[in-house]
Design an enzyme around this catalytic site. Sequence first.
Site, short mmCIF file in Angstrom:
data_model
loop_
_atom_site.label_atom_id
_atom_site.label_comp_id
_atom_site.label_asym_id
_atom_site.label_seq_id
_atom_site.Cartn_x
_atom_site.Cartn_y
_atom_site.Cartn_z
CB CYS A 145 14.38 26.48 0.48
SG CYS A 145 15.71 27.50 1.13
CE LYS A 148 -0.46 -0.38 5.00
NZ LYS A 148 -1.08 0.27 6.12
CE1 TYR A 166 12.78 32.47 1.45
CE2 TYR A 166 12.92 30.07 1.46
CZ TYR A 166 12.65 31.25 0.79
OH TYR A 166 12.25 31.23 -0.50
NE ARG A 169 -6.47 0.36 11.08
CZ ARG A 169 -5.22 0.16 10.65
NH1 ARG A 169 -4.35 1.14 10.68
NH2 ARG A 169 -4.84 -1.02 10.21
CG ASP A 177 11.71 24.12 -4.86
OD1 ASP A 177 10.77 23.34 -4.85
OD2 ASP A 177 11.58 25.37 -4.93
CG HIS A 221 -3.65 -4.44 11.99
ND1 HIS A 221 -2.55 -5.03 11.40
CD2 HIS A 221 -3.30 -3.13 12.18
CE1 HIS A 221 -1.59 -4.12 11.25
NE2 HIS A 221 -2.02 -2.97 11.71
NE ARG A 265 -2.83 -7.82 7.69
CZ ARG A 265 -3.35 -8.30 8.81
NH1 ARG A 265 -3.98 -9.48 8.82
NH2 ARG A 265 -3.26 -7.62 9.95
#
Length: 401
Positions: free
Chosen positions: A314, A42, A268, A139, A316, A169, A222
């Site tokens: 920052c 997942k 910054y 859940r 990027d 689970h 799992r």
Amino acid sequence: METQTQFFRDTWAEINLDHLYENVMNIRTHIPGDVKVFAVVKANAYGHGDVQTALTALSAGAHGLAVAFLDEAISLRKAGITAPIHVLGATRPKDVRIASELDISLTTFHREWLVEAEKQLSEGDRLNLHIKCDTGMGRIGVRTTEELKGIEKYIQAHSQFELEGIFTHFATADELNDDYLDQQLARFEHMLDQLDSLPAYIHSSNSAATLRKTNTLFNAVRVGIAMYGLTPSPEMKPELPFPLKEVFSLHSRLIHTKELSAGEKVSYGATYETVEAEWIGTIPIGYADGWLRKLQGQDVIVNEKRVPIVGRVCMDQCMIRLPEFLEIGTHVTLIGKQGEEAITMDEIAGKLDTINYEVPCMISTRVPRIYIRNGEPSEVSNKLLSSGIHRQEENNHQINE
Ligand SMILES: Cc1ncc(COP(=O)(O)O)c(C=O)c1O
């Protein structure tokens, strides 16, 4: 060989499929041969790339795949994967027809859901179902034996439905105190006792339970995090039955270097000030890639030595303090090994006050994934690029150092 890449920025993640293969093989050998492994892929295989991970796990002996949502299962089927796929989370009843058509197993835990789902199916359709039992995770899932029996009876009475599995689970499998897990296990066993007959797959174990609790295995497990070479929790580290090999590493290259004199500011907010003449390098990765602002001060590895990220991260880019002048293009490892030096996923998780699961998931799709097979880079995938004109080329490109 000429360097050819499918992406145009010097930041990438390497997904070591050889390590993934070895981890799955070790898990396979650790548990009895008749216990089937469902590889949990997942969330784009916890950020590693769902198709490549799924194919490698299956080739290493996994029996099937598990995902959270129907969309993820459909995408695996569209990639040509024919192995059993189970959707662990809830699916809307109005969407069950496509699951039936693509032979995708769904999760059920409401009788009313079955009533609605049946309306979408014709006489000859077949939908495989796993009943989810909530034994203490709080859940999703049936909590009482009455609910369980109601679902079982409804499935028995309607030929479109096949009861293929039942599962639960655990909430605390990665903790060394087993009290709560044992309570959940007892509740699950009690629920199993109520069924007229047991379905093909009975499963409760995630990675932690698979590695440390043999009485939770039933006939399927799992496995997610351990397959990716990560330990489910720090306290399990000394308990591991075999070493896990990390699959995901993160890399960049210097795009700029400069020498600043003492007292100059970086990034910054001007939060970092050089104390003496310092070489400062810039790397093209930032918080939009999932390399969060909280990673200010975190080390990276350059030329096999640790150096810190200085100033704010920052969107990027971010800056690192270099030990000396280094050429543009110098390799920077953010997660992974260079020589004897290593930055683990756990170290980054610790810096971010989170768990290792979150780290590869948060590295965004803007960061291309390069797949390593038999020690060689073999393929590049980038979810942004793969939707467009580059798709055809996906398997043709190679990356060179
Ligand atoms: C229902 C379910 N089963 C199995 C797993 C796999 O867990 P792990 O990654 O700890 O092996 C998950 C992951 O969150 C899950 O939600």
